[in-house]
Scaffold this motif. Structure first.
Motif, PDB file in Angstrom:
ATOM      1  N   GLY A  28      35.875  25.116  43.163  1.00 23.00           N
ATOM      2  CA  GLY A  28      36.376  26.239  43.943  1.00 23.00           C
ATOM      3  C   GLY A  28      36.389  27.545  43.184  1.00 23.00           C
ATOM      4  O   GLY A  28      36.540  28.609  43.788  1.00 23.00           O
ATOM      5  N   ARG A  29      36.261  27.484  41.852  1.00 26.24           N
ATOM      6  CA  ARG A  29      36.187  28.719  41.066  1.00 26.24           C
ATOM      7  C   ARG A  29      34.753  29.229  41.066  1.00 26.24           C
ATOM      8  O   ARG A  29      33.814  28.468  40.833  1.00 26.24           O
ATOM      9  CB  ARG A  29      36.662  28.470  39.625  1.00 26.24           C
ATOM     10  CG  ARG A  29      38.137  28.140  39.514  1.00 26.24           C
ATOM     11  CD  ARG A  29      38.652  28.438  38.100  1.00 26.24           C
ATOM     12  NE  ARG A  29      38.009  27.628  37.098  1.00 26.24           N
ATOM     13  CZ  ARG A  29      38.560  26.554  36.538  1.00 26.24           C
ATOM     14  NH1 ARG A  29      39.757  26.174  36.910  1.00 26.24           N
ATOM     15  NH2 ARG A  29      37.925  25.877  35.612  1.00 26.24           N
ATOM     16  N   GLN A  30      34.600  30.517  41.319  1.00 30.91           N
ATOM     17  CA  GLN A  30      33.271  31.104  41.405  1.00 30.91           C
ATOM     18  C   GLN A  30      32.960  31.939  40.169  1.00 30.91           C
ATOM     19  O   GLN A  30      33.850  32.323  39.415  1.00 30.91           O
ATOM     20  CB  GLN A  30      33.178  31.976  42.667  1.00 30.91           C
ATOM     21  CG  GLN A  30      33.385  31.202  43.966  1.00 30.91           C
ATOM     22  CD  GLN A  30      33.292  32.087  45.184  1.00 30.91           C
ATOM     23  OE1 GLN A  30      33.193  33.304  45.051  1.00 30.91           O
ATOM     24  NE2 GLN A  30      33.321  31.494  46.353  1.00 30.91           N
ATOM     25  N   GLU A  31      31.680  32.180  39.979  1.00 35.42           N
ATOM     26  CA  GLU A  31      31.242  33.039  38.882  1.00 35.42           C
ATOM     27  C   GLU A  31      31.780  34.464  39.087  1.00 35.42           C
ATOM     28  O   GLU A  31      31.791  34.974  40.209  1.00 35.42           O
ATOM     29  CB  GLU A  31      29.709  33.076  38.824  1.00 35.42           C
ATOM     30  CG  GLU A  31      29.066  31.751  38.448  1.00 35.42           C
ATOM     31  CD  GLU A  31      29.178  31.454  36.973  1.00 35.42           C
ATOM     32  OE1 GLU A  31      29.626  32.349  36.213  1.00 35.42           O
ATOM     33  OE2 GLU A  31      28.836  30.324  36.572  1.00 35.42           O
ATOM     34  N   MET A  32      32.231  35.082  38.015  1.00 33.57           N
ATOM     35  CA  MET A  32      32.700  36.465  38.093  1.00 33.57           C
ATOM     36  C   MET A  32      31.499  37.410  38.032  1.00 33.57           C
ATOM     37  O   MET A  32      30.600  37.229  37.209  1.00 33.57           O
ATOM     38  CB  MET A  32      33.673  36.758  36.952  1.00 33.57           C
ATOM     39  CG  MET A  32      34.991  36.020  37.072  1.00 33.57           C
ATOM     40  SD  MET A  32      36.149  36.438  35.740  1.00 33.57           S
ATOM     41  CE  MET A  32      35.307  35.677  34.347  1.00 33.57           C
ATOM     42  N   THR A  33      31.497  38.388  38.878  1.00 37.21           N
ATOM     43  CA  THR A  33      30.367  39.303  38.955  1.00 37.21           C
ATOM     44  C   THR A  33      30.399  40.318  37.812  1.00 37.21           C
ATOM     45  O   THR A  33      31.452  40.602  37.226  1.00 37.21           O
ATOM     46  CB  THR A  33      30.386  40.055  40.297  1.00 37.21           C
ATOM     47  OG1 THR A  33      31.564  40.870  40.345  1.00 37.21           O
ATOM     48  CG2 THR A  33      30.395  39.081  41.468  1.00 37.21           C
ATOM     49  N   GLU A  34      29.239  40.859  37.517  1.00 35.12           N
ATOM     50  CA  GLU A  34      29.150  41.898  36.484  1.00 35.12           C
ATOM     51  C   GLU A  34      29.946  43.139  36.909  1.00 35.12           C
ATOM     52  O   GLU A  34      30.503  43.853  36.055  1.00 35.12           O
ATOM     53  CB  GLU A  34      27.682  42.274  36.264  1.00 35.12           C
ATOM     54  CG  GLU A  34      26.843  41.157  35.647  1.00 35.12           C
ATOM     55  CD  GLU A  34      27.290  40.823  34.245  1.00 35.12           C
ATOM     56  OE1 GLU A  34      27.823  41.718  33.555  1.00 35.12           O
ATOM     57  OE2 GLU A  34      27.123  39.656  33.831  1.00 35.12           O
TER      58      GLU A  34
END
Length: 279
Positions: A28-34
């Motif tokens: 459920g944790r997503q990649e953090m965007t730049e």
């Protein structure tokens, strides 16, 4: 700042710093965007490498074997390699996932294996082969007891057999010693960590302890235990007692209702003269 949706006005925030801690993107944790990360200074804390851990473990093992016979000195390097290799194999074969959140293994678990080894004493560990069994026992307690699914347990035993053959010079497999257990339950006052061989003796000890516990509980109107100590129940008490006997030991006792989890835990705490508190 941010917009207050309840009072419908913009709140300005000043003289504030934000610290964020993040882990791998899964469950459920997503990649953090730049775009999000550009506002922060990012620091990465890497896991300690095995190259760094090896000399630490070797120093501890060397100190522990200082009073052991010389034959242990030949085998001690294999003991360290066995601990580190087993931890590496487990983290690769059994990664943490939403299905298995308890598979979150870290270097602390390798340290727990080492702590278990230090409970063995030269007067009780009579040969390098018995010390190898102690290592495998600690593998089972630290890693296998957290494994739920049969296929994962089979994978653990396969990897353990590889470590036994490669580093411990063992001609046996972990499946050949299903009753392998060490415990200080037979001598809690002297804290002697012994290999359990006489199961009838341990069963009699638990039955006598239960009788004594019920006698003391009846005098203060406390709960009465009515446990039947079949083989699996005895093993469960020994595993609970091991956790209670180590420094800063903690556990999550998971299972269905009405299986006797609380009663077995009460038996283990009584053996070590501890109070069982419930919230």
């Amino acid at each position: 700042g941010y917009y207050d949706k309840t009072r419908h006005f913009w709140k300005q925030i000043s003289k504030a710093s934000f610290l964020f801690s993040a882990g791998p993107a899964f469950g459920g944790r997503q990649e953090m965007t730049e775009r999000f990360l550009r506002h922060m200074s990012v620091f990465t804390l890497n896991t300690t490498s095995y190259t760094d851990l090896r000399p630490i473990f070797e120093v501890v093992i060397l100190g522990h074997f200082a009073e052991y016979p010389r034959e242990y000195n030949v085998a001690k390097s294999g003991f360290v390699e066995a601990i580190l290799d087993m931890h590496d194999l487990i983290t690769q074969k059994l990664p943490v996932s939403p299905r298995n959140p308890q598979y979150l293994f870290s270097n602390k678990d390798a340290g727990k294996v080492l702590s278990g080894l230090l409970m063995g004493r030269k007067e009780n560990i009579l040969s390098p082969e018995q010390f190898a069994r102690l290592i495998v026992h600690e593998f089972c307690r630290v890693y296998k007891d957290r494994i739920v699914h049969p296929e994962d347990k089979a994978s653990f035993e396969t990897e353990a057999d590889k470590v036994i053959e490669k580093h411990l010079n063992g001609k046996w497999k972990i499946s050949s010693i299903p009753d392998l257990l060490f415990s200080s339950i037979t001598s809690p006052s002297t804290d002697q960590y012994l290999e359990i061989k006489d199961w009838k003796e341990v069963k009699a000890l638990l039955e006598n302890a239960q009788e004594q516990n019920n006698k003391e509980s009846s005098e203060r109107n406390g709960p009465i235990l009515n446990l039947v100590f079949f083989k699996e129940a005895v093993e469960y008490v020994l595993k609970l007692a091991r956790v209670l006997s180590v420094p800063r030991g903690n556990l999550i006792n998971i299972g269905h209702q009405s299986l006797g989890r609380k009663s077995l835990l009460g038996m283990a705490t009584y053996l070590y003269d501890m109070d069982l508190l419930t919230v």
